[in-house]
Design an enzyme around this catalytic site. Structure first.
Site, PDB file in Angstrom:
ATOM      1  N   TYR A 247      50.656  42.619  55.777  1.00  0.00           N
ATOM      2  CA  TYR A 247      49.938  41.536  56.461  1.00  0.00           C
ATOM      3  C   TYR A 247      50.427  41.352  57.892  1.00  0.00           C
ATOM      4  O   TYR A 247      49.695  40.887  58.747  1.00  0.00           O
ATOM      5  CB  TYR A 247      50.116  40.217  55.691  1.00  0.00           C
ATOM      6  CG  TYR A 247      49.305  40.168  54.427  1.00  0.00           C
ATOM      7  CD1 TYR A 247      48.049  39.585  54.411  1.00  0.00           C
ATOM      8  CD2 TYR A 247      49.776  40.725  53.245  1.00  0.00           C
ATOM      9  CE1 TYR A 247      47.286  39.548  53.259  1.00  0.00           C
ATOM     10  CE2 TYR A 247      49.027  40.695  52.086  1.00  0.00           C
ATOM     11  CZ  TYR A 247      47.780  40.100  52.094  1.00  0.00           C
ATOM     12  OH  TYR A 247      47.027  40.080  50.958  1.00  0.00           O
TER      13      TYR A 247
ATOM     14  N   THR B 155      60.866  41.149  52.442  1.00  0.00           N
ATOM     15  CA  THR B 155      62.208  40.557  52.337  1.00  0.00           C
ATOM     16  C   THR B 155      62.145  39.480  51.250  1.00  0.00           C
ATOM     17  O   THR B 155      62.203  38.288  51.545  1.00  0.00           O
ATOM     18  CB  THR B 155      62.654  39.939  53.681  1.00  0.00           C
ATOM     19  OG1 THR B 155      61.574  39.113  54.200  1.00  0.00           O
ATOM     20  CG2 THR B 155      62.995  40.998  54.701  1.00  0.00           C
TER      21      THR B 155
ATOM     22  N   ALA C 128      49.772  33.211  61.465  1.00  0.00           N
ATOM     23  CA  ALA C 128      49.415  32.639  60.164  1.00  0.00           C
ATOM     24  C   ALA C 128      48.244  33.450  59.619  1.00  0.00           C
ATOM     25  O   ALA C 128      47.409  33.944  60.388  1.00  0.00           O
ATOM     26  CB  ALA C 128      49.026  31.167  60.308  1.00  0.00           C
TER      27      ALA C 128
ATOM     28  N   ASN D  15      59.453  27.810  60.239  1.00  0.00           N
ATOM     29  CA  ASN D  15      58.768  27.682  58.945  1.00  0.00           C
ATOM     30  C   ASN D  15      59.246  26.454  58.183  1.00  0.00           C
ATOM     31  O   ASN D  15      58.460  25.770  57.523  1.00  0.00           O
ATOM     32  CB  ASN D  15      58.963  28.949  58.106  1.00  0.00           C
ATOM     33  CG  ASN D  15      57.915  30.000  58.440  1.00  0.00           C
ATOM     34  OD1 ASN D  15      57.030  29.761  59.261  1.00  0.00           O
ATOM     35  ND2 ASN D  15      58.007  31.167  57.822  1.00  0.00           N
TER      36      ASN D  15
ATOM     37  N   CYS E  72      55.660  32.915  52.580  1.00  0.00           N
ATOM     38  CA  CYS E  72      56.893  32.698  53.350  1.00  0.00           C
ATOM     39  C   CYS E  72      57.547  31.323  53.283  1.00  0.00           C
ATOM     40  O   CYS E  72      58.772  31.258  53.300  1.00  0.00           O
ATOM     41  CB  CYS E  72      56.633  33.064  54.809  1.00  0.00           C
ATOM     42  SG  CYS E  72      56.270  34.821  54.978  1.00  0.00           S
ATOM     43  N   PHE E  73      56.780  30.240  53.246  1.00  0.00           N
ATOM     44  CA  PHE E  73      57.434  28.928  53.380  1.00  0.00           C
ATOM     45  C   PHE E  73      58.555  28.753  52.349  1.00  0.00           C
ATOM     46  O   PHE E  73      59.698  28.445  52.696  1.00  0.00           O
ATOM     47  CB  PHE E  73      56.421  27.791  53.250  1.00  0.00           C
ATOM     48  CG  PHE E  73      55.625  27.521  54.502  1.00  0.00           C
ATOM     49  CD1 PHE E  73      55.917  28.147  55.697  1.00  0.00           C
ATOM     50  CD2 PHE E  73      54.578  26.609  54.489  1.00  0.00           C
ATOM     51  CE1 PHE E  73      55.195  27.899  56.854  1.00  0.00           C
ATOM     52  CE2 PHE E  73      53.838  26.347  55.634  1.00  0.00           C
ATOM     53  CZ  PHE E  73      54.152  26.997  56.817  1.00  0.00           C
TER      54      PHE E  73
HETATM   55  P1  NAD Z   1      53.711  42.962  52.854  1.00  0.00           P
HETATM   56  O1  NAD Z   1      54.210  43.024  51.464  1.00  0.00           O
HETATM   57  O2  NAD Z   1      52.268  42.701  53.090  1.00  0.00           O
HETATM   58  O3  NAD Z   1      54.060  44.346  53.606  1.00  0.00           O
HETATM   59  C1  NAD Z   1      55.305  44.976  53.532  1.00  0.00           C
HETATM   60  C2  NAD Z   1      55.062  46.479  53.417  1.00  0.00           C
HETATM   61  O4  NAD Z   1      56.294  47.159  53.577  1.00  0.00           O
HETATM   62  C3  NAD Z   1      54.500  46.912  52.060  1.00  0.00           C
HETATM   63  O5  NAD Z   1      53.249  47.544  52.251  1.00  0.00           O
HETATM   64  C4  NAD Z   1      55.565  47.885  51.499  1.00  0.00           C
HETATM   65  O6  NAD Z   1      55.008  48.959  50.754  1.00  0.00           O
HETATM   66  C5  NAD Z   1      56.245  48.343  52.769  1.00  0.00           C
HETATM   67  N1  NAD Z   1      57.604  48.850  52.590  1.00  0.00           N
HETATM   68  C6  NAD Z   1      58.640  48.272  51.925  1.00  0.00           C
HETATM   69  N2  NAD Z   1      59.744  49.029  52.040  1.00  0.00           N
HETATM   70  C7  NAD Z   1      59.416  50.096  52.803  1.00  0.00           C
HETATM   71  C8  NAD Z   1      60.140  51.241  53.274  1.00  0.00           C
HETATM   72  N3  NAD Z   1      61.438  51.380  53.013  1.00  0.00           N
HETATM   73  N4  NAD Z   1      59.477  52.155  54.014  1.00  0.00           N
HETATM   74  C9  NAD Z   1      58.160  52.008  54.300  1.00  0.00           C
HETATM   75  N5  NAD Z   1      57.427  50.937  53.887  1.00  0.00           N
HETATM   76  C10 NAD Z   1      58.046  50.008  53.145  1.00  0.00           C
HETATM   77  O7  NAD Z   1      54.601  41.877  53.617  1.00  0.00           O
HETATM   78  P2  NAD Z   1      54.201  41.037  54.932  1.00  0.00           P
HETATM   79  O8  NAD Z   1      53.455  39.822  54.541  1.00  0.00           O
HETATM   80  O9  NAD Z   1      53.640  41.946  55.948  1.00  0.00           O
HETATM   81  O10 NAD Z   1      55.637  40.537  55.371  1.00  0.00           O
HETATM   82  C11 NAD Z   1      56.579  41.407  55.951  1.00  0.00           C
HETATM   83  C12 NAD Z   1      57.669  40.576  56.562  1.00  0.00           C
HETATM   84  O11 NAD Z   1      57.119  39.737  57.591  1.00  0.00           O
HETATM   85  C13 NAD Z   1      58.384  39.636  55.597  1.00  0.00           C
HETATM   86  O12 NAD Z   1      59.730  39.562  55.949  1.00  0.00           O
HETATM   87  C14 NAD Z   1      57.723  38.295  55.851  1.00  0.00           C
HETATM   88  O13 NAD Z   1      58.585  37.231  55.558  1.00  0.00           O
HETATM   89  C15 NAD Z   1      57.424  38.359  57.327  1.00  0.00           C
HETATM   90  N6  NAD Z   1      56.285  37.545  57.798  1.00  0.00           N
HETATM   91  C16 NAD Z   1      55.133  37.481  57.079  1.00  0.00           C
HETATM   92  C17 NAD Z   1      54.046  36.741  57.568  1.00  0.00           C
HETATM   93  C18 NAD Z   1      52.756  36.661  56.814  1.00  0.00           C
HETATM   94  O14 NAD Z   1      51.892  35.892  57.216  1.00  0.00           O
HETATM   95  N7  NAD Z   1      52.546  37.400  55.767  1.00  0.00           N
HETATM   96  C19 NAD Z   1      54.144  36.093  58.804  1.00  0.00           C
HETATM   97  C20 NAD Z   1      55.342  36.187  59.516  1.00  0.00           C
HETATM   98  C21 NAD Z   1      56.404  36.921  58.997  1.00  0.00           C
HETATM   99  C1  UGA Z   2      52.900  30.244  57.949  1.00  0.00           C
HETATM  100  C2  UGA Z   2      53.158  29.762  59.368  1.00  0.00           C
HETATM  101  O1  UGA Z   2      52.094  28.887  59.763  1.00  0.00           O
HETATM  102  C3  UGA Z   2      53.236  30.950  60.336  1.00  0.00           C
HETATM  103  O2  UGA Z   2      53.582  30.475  61.634  1.00  0.00           O
HETATM  104  C4  UGA Z   2      54.309  31.927  59.848  1.00  0.00           C
HETATM  105  O3  UGA Z   2      54.351  33.068  60.690  1.00  0.00           O
HETATM  106  C5  UGA Z   2      53.980  32.365  58.435  1.00  0.00           C
HETATM  107  O4  UGA Z   2      53.901  31.177  57.582  1.00  0.00           O
HETATM  108  C6  UGA Z   2      55.027  33.240  57.836  1.00  0.00           C
HETATM  109  O5  UGA Z   2      56.147  33.258  58.266  1.00  0.00           O
HETATM  110  O6  UGA Z   2      54.636  33.885  56.858  1.00  0.00           O
HETATM  111  P1  UGA Z   2      50.771  31.038  56.599  1.00  0.00           P
HETATM  112  O7  UGA Z   2      51.673  30.889  55.419  1.00  0.00           O
HETATM  113  O8  UGA Z   2      50.009  32.291  56.744  1.00  0.00           O
HETATM  114  O9  UGA Z   2      51.616  30.858  57.937  1.00  0.00           O
HETATM  115  O10 UGA Z   2      49.699  29.866  56.609  1.00  0.00           O
HETATM  116  P2  UGA Z   2      49.746  28.310  57.006  1.00  0.00           P
HETATM  117  O11 UGA Z   2      48.534  27.999  57.754  1.00  0.00           O
HETATM  118  O12 UGA Z   2      51.028  27.923  57.605  1.00  0.00           O
HETATM  119  O13 UGA Z   2      49.614  27.605  55.589  1.00  0.00           O
HETATM  120  C7  UGA Z   2      50.663  27.643  54.629  1.00  0.00           C
HETATM  121  C8  UGA Z   2      50.308  26.739  53.463  1.00  0.00           C
HETATM  122  O14 UGA Z   2      50.352  25.372  53.852  1.00  0.00           O
HETATM  123  C9  UGA Z   2      48.895  26.967  52.917  1.00  0.00           C
HETATM  124  O15 UGA Z   2      48.920  26.894  51.514  1.00  0.00           O
HETATM  125  C10 UGA Z   2      48.095  25.825  53.511  1.00  0.00           C
HETATM  126  O16 UGA Z   2      46.969  25.486  52.765  1.00  0.00           O
HETATM  127  C11 UGA Z   2      49.142  24.720  53.490  1.00  0.00           C
HETATM  128  N1  UGA Z   2      48.873  23.645  54.476  1.00  0.00           N
HETATM  129  C12 UGA Z   2      48.840  23.929  55.799  1.00  0.00           C
HETATM  130  C13 UGA Z   2      48.699  22.351  54.022  1.00  0.00           C
HETATM  131  O17 UGA Z   2      48.742  22.083  52.809  1.00  0.00           O
HETATM  132  N2  UGA Z   2      48.466  21.358  54.944  1.00  0.00           N
HETATM  133  C14 UGA Z   2      48.428  21.609  56.281  1.00  0.00           C
HETATM  134  O18 UGA Z   2      48.219  20.654  57.066  1.00  0.00           O
HETATM  135  C15 UGA Z   2      48.615  22.936  56.716  1.00  0.00           C
END
Ligand code: NAD
Ligand code: UGA
Length: 513
Positions: free
Chosen positions: A44, A121, A193, A253, A305-306
């Protein structure tokens, strides 16, 4: 390739500082040296982030690599592995030009000047720190692989959210295996997000880059800053030390989640007193010091993540001898769990204290609208609570399929956050759950409806038709405050909206969490 840290770069370091310069022809001086970026982890974060870098930096080759063949195949197909508004267009514009997706992890890492690591992670499920600490297995294996295959100097960028001081551990892995190669490590946490990832990436509030305060560290910071400066105003690119950048991500977060738990705590008090949480949030948010965003009461926050990041923060506080600080942040999660339990209890108590054998329509399963992501969605706990009381569920979400819902309802806590092909298979499908493809089928003959995701289409359903086809009394439990409760009451529904004045029916049947 390794020349990106040479004198030419120092020259840029002194001159860069305005977008004008970046846009001028002199930019070629640097870009001709910095030619390839690779991102380990096509998830993602990795997928959308790299697609936007490729879009905005046509002179940089961007390769996104992953150990999951299925994921990479999907990135190379017409049906991308994640649903994100605007993502298809960006990927289609760049794929085959300067953006590629591959399972050949080692080749692309070896060829790159800058390697982002955006792997999972998850929260540890076993051993020291189980249930709280971050599991850095995937990060460590990525770092060891980088050290193994590197033949030239590299900037390694932490994109995953990691515990503060992770860079130190990564540096040790890289330098112990370095064969004389220089690695500069940067922390560049991602703040996007889901559901708004592309617009967040195109127009971020800020980009944060942390690095070592050494000459090499500063050069590495500048190299990454130059990439973002192709489209992000320089004053929004914040440069800090490594530990500040790592901790800022966890702090951001935690602050966001804390706002939701605060308004959700107020929602319980609103229901008890007759106040309306939307009115309270509006009045509070008008104070410019507080601001109006992120004050929507809900059935609880979800997402990948939260919870994970706050648990991680709690663990770090405990390890640093700060139990009071740990307890403070833990409470944000406790209130979130309380909100989900309170919602289930409200449903059960309103329906004569039992939902056994009753059909409950669940509208929405994703953790928020405009995403198909279900990681840690509050729908999982609500559905499990209702199943625990023997309800029969009919679930509809416009972006989530049956397999995903069955997996989510049968998976153990935290198992979801491992790469898909390493997750345990669901043993058997959960009984008494059917997944359907429209809201009218889900609600037909149902005793009650729970709205768990705020999809826009739930606002405009034909509720008169739905009412006609339901068992009576017909209930709506709105966990996202999306429906017009008064209109539904006029149709004949008994309506519960989070944090709003209660129907007489509900007042007579108080729910105890
Ligand atoms: P995700 O599960 O969607 O993607 C992670 C990918 O890494 C997977 O496709 C997995 O197969 C791959 N992977 C794992 N180990 C590997 C390796 N050794 N070599 C190659 N590929 C490998 O996870 P994500 O949501 O993209 O999150 C990744 C990180 O970013 C996390 O630490 C998360 O906390 C952080 N993050 C996520 C969001 C979000 O909105 N999802 C926002 C900000 C930060
Ligand atoms: C959140 C943060 O907003 C991002 O900045 C961050 O990068 C990300 O986590 C991350 O580290 O993964 P995300 O989880 O994608 O993003 O979505 P949010 O919009 O933050 O919503 C999180 C949850 O809170 C959802 O379930 C949403 O419905 C809920 N929410 C949000 C509420 O219940 N009330 C609100 O007012 C806002």
């Amino acid at each position: 390739m390794q020349n990106h840290l040479n004198d030419g770069f120092v020259f840029r370091y002194k001159l860069v500082g305005s977008v004008e310069y970046i846009k001028s022809g002199k930019d070629q001086l640097f870009l001709s040296k910095m030619v390839k970026i690779c991102c380990i982890g096509a998830g993602y974060v990795g997928g959308p982030t790299m697609a936007v870098i490729a879009l905005k930096c046509p002179n940089i080759q961007v390769a996104v690599v992953d150990i999951s063949t299925a994921r990479i195949n999907a990135w190379n197909s017409d049906t991308l592995p994640i649903y994100e508004p605007g993502l298809d267009e960006v990927v289609k514009k760049c794929r085959g030009k300067n953006l590629s997706f591959s399972t050949d992890v080692e080749k692309h890492v070896a060829e790159s000047d800058m390697v982002f690591v955006s792997v999972n992670t998850p929260t540890k499920t076993q051993g020291l720190g189980a249930g709280k600490a971050a599991d850095l297995t995937y990060w460590e294996s990525a770092a060891r692989m980088i050290a193994d295959v590197a033949k030239s100097n590299k900037i390694v960028v932490e994109k995953s959210t990691v515990p503060v001081k992770t860079a130190e551990a990564i540096e040790k892995i890289l330098t112990h295996n370095s064969k004389g190669i220089n690695f500069s490590i940067l922390s560049n946490p991602e703040f996007l997000a889901e559901g708004t990832a592309i617009s967040d990436l195109l127009n971020p509030d800020r980009v944060l880059i942390g690095g070592r305060e050494t000459p090499e560290g500063k050069k590495a910071i500048e190299a990454l800053r130059d990439v973002y400066a192709h489209w992000v105003p320089v004053d929004r690119i914040l440069c800090t030390n490594l530990w500040s950048a790592e901790l800022s991500k966890l702090a951001a977060n935690a602050f966001l989640a804390q706002r939701i738990s605060s308004v959700n705590a107020m929602s319980a008090l609103c229901e008890a007193t007759g106040a309306d949480v939307s009115q309270v949030a509006h009045a509070v948010g008008k104070d410019t010091r507080i601001g109006p965003k992120f004050l929507n009461a809900s059935v609880g926050f979800g997402g990948s993540c939260f919870q994970k990041d706050i648990l991680n923060l709690v663990y770090i506080c405990e390890c640093n001898g700060l139990p009071e600080v740990a307890t403070y942040w833990k409470q944000v999660i406790k209130v979130n769990d309380y909100q989900k339990t309170r919602f289930v209890n409200r449903i059960v108590s309103s329906m004569f204290n039992t939902v056994s054998g009753k059909k409950i329509a669940v509208l929405g399963f994703a953790f928020k609208k405009d995403t198909g992501d279900t990681r840690e969605t509050p729908a999982i706990d609500v559905c499990k609570g209702l199943i625990g009381d023997k309800a029969k569920l009919s679930i509809y979400d416009p972006q989530v399929n049956q397999d995903q819902i069955q997996r989510d309802l049968s998976m153990k806590k935290f198992d979801w956050d491992h790469p898909v092909h390493l997750q345990p298979m669901s043993p058997t499908s959960v009984k008494d759950v059917s997944v359907v493809w429209d809201a009218y089928t889900a609600t037909k003959d149902a005793h009650g409806i729970c709205i768990l995701t705020e999809w826009d289409e739930f606002k405009n359903l034909d509720y008169q038709k739905i009412f006609n086809d339901m068992q009576k009394p017909a209930f709506v439990f709105d966990g996202r405050n999306v429906v017009d409760a008064e209109k539904l009451r006029k149709i004949g529904f008994i309506v519960y909206s989070i944090g709003k004045p209660l129907d007489d029916w509900l007042k007579d049947m108080p729910a105890v969490a």
